[in-house]
Every structure is written in C-alpha cells, then in structure tokens.
Design a protein around this motif. Structure first.
Motif, short mmCIF file in Angstrom:
data_model
loop_
_atom_site.label_atom_id
_atom_site.label_comp_id
_atom_site.label_asym_id
_atom_site.label_seq_id
_atom_site.Cartn_x
_atom_site.Cartn_y
_atom_site.Cartn_z
N HIS A 96 48.55 -3.23 -13.12
CA HIS A 96 49.89 -3.00 -13.62
C HIS A 96 49.86 -2.44 -15.04
N GLY A 97 50.51 -1.31 -15.23
CA GLY A 97 50.67 -0.75 -16.57
C GLY A 97 49.45 -0.02 -17.11
N ARG A 98 48.44 0.18 -16.29
CA ARG A 98 47.23 0.88 -16.75
C ARG A 98 46.92 2.05 -15.82
N ALA A 99 46.20 2.99 -16.36
CA ALA A 99 45.73 4.10 -15.52
C ALA A 99 44.71 3.54 -14.53
N PRO A 100 44.65 4.09 -13.32
CA PRO A 100 43.66 3.59 -12.36
C PRO A 100 42.24 3.93 -12.80
N SER A 101 41.30 3.05 -12.45
CA SER A 101 39.89 3.39 -12.67
C SER A 101 39.33 3.75 -11.30
N ILE A 102 38.54 4.78 -11.28
CA ILE A 102 37.99 5.30 -10.03
C ILE A 102 36.47 5.30 -10.13
N HIS A 103 35.84 4.73 -9.12
CA HIS A 103 34.39 4.61 -9.10
C HIS A 103 33.88 5.17 -7.78
N ARG A 104 32.64 5.58 -7.78
CA ARG A 104 32.01 6.07 -6.56
C ARG A 104 30.94 5.04 -6.17
N VAL A 105 30.91 4.68 -4.88
CA VAL A 105 29.90 3.76 -4.38
C VAL A 105 29.25 4.38 -3.15
N VAL A 106 27.94 4.23 -3.06
CA VAL A 106 27.17 4.78 -1.93
C VAL A 106 26.84 3.64 -0.99
N VAL A 107 27.21 3.80 0.28
CA VAL A 107 26.88 2.81 1.32
C VAL A 107 25.68 3.36 2.08
N GLN A 108 24.62 2.54 2.14
CA GLN A 108 23.40 2.94 2.85
C GLN A 108 23.27 2.19 4.14
#
Length: 108
Positions: A96-108
């Motif tokens: 709430h009230g913040r910019a989204p954080s976006i992460h990349r995750v690799v599924v093996q």
C-alpha cells in the motif's frame, strides 16, 4: 504475411518485455534462493506492511498469488504450485502506498 484486406475481427496484440525493476520508492525485499525448485523466500519490508505477492509465468499468466503481513527482516515463504514448469518467472510485490518491486526468479 501479406494480407490484401485486413480481417474485420483482427486483434492487435502488444507485448511488453521487462526485466528486473526496482523502483526507488519500493520496499526493499530480497528474494532467495534463486534459482529455486518452486519454493523461495522474501526478506525485508516495513513493519506491519501488508503486501500482495503475484507470480507471473514465462507466458505472462498469473500462476500464484498470496497476501501476507511483513515484519522487519522476517522471512516470508512463497511456495509455487506443485509441478510448476521450469523457466523464468516474474514476482511482483505490491504494498500500500509504494511502487511495486519486481523480481525475477528461475525455477529449475
């Protein structure tokens, strides 16, 4: 292809490709382990901050969503659905009230 006459029921599809983005105003979260077999952790955030975690597959579809309350430096487990395909997934954390954080995750 070469079409002489455009179809009346044509659909315009636009794809936006993004990589890992970390906005300056977003809460600071660390995602580990990466790569993963389907279970990873998020660490960080602000006290009593409710966040929505959304994981999108390589095709852009939502594959997992959960809401949780973050405590400072608490470990927040995220478990993707059993049998999830290997590939690179985007993890979007909204608070709430913040910019989204976006992460990349690799599924093996």
């Amino acid at each position: 292809g070469q079409c002489a006459v455009p179809a009346e029921n044509a659909v315009d599809v636009r794809v936006e490709i993004c990589s890992v983005v970390q906005d300056a105003g977003a809460s600071r979260l660390i995602l580990w382990p990466n790569p993963t077999s389907g279970r990873f952790n998020l660490v960080g955030g602000e006290a009593n901050d409710q966040v929505d975690v959304r994981v999108f597959g390589p095709d852009g579809r939502l594959v997992h969503e959960q809401r949780m309350v973050v405590q400072p430096n608490a470990v927040l487990p995220v478990e993707l659905p059993a049998g999830i395909a290997t590939g690179t997934y985007m993890v979007r954390v909204l608070s709430h009230g913040r910019a989204p954080s976006i992460h990349r995750v690799v599924v093996q």
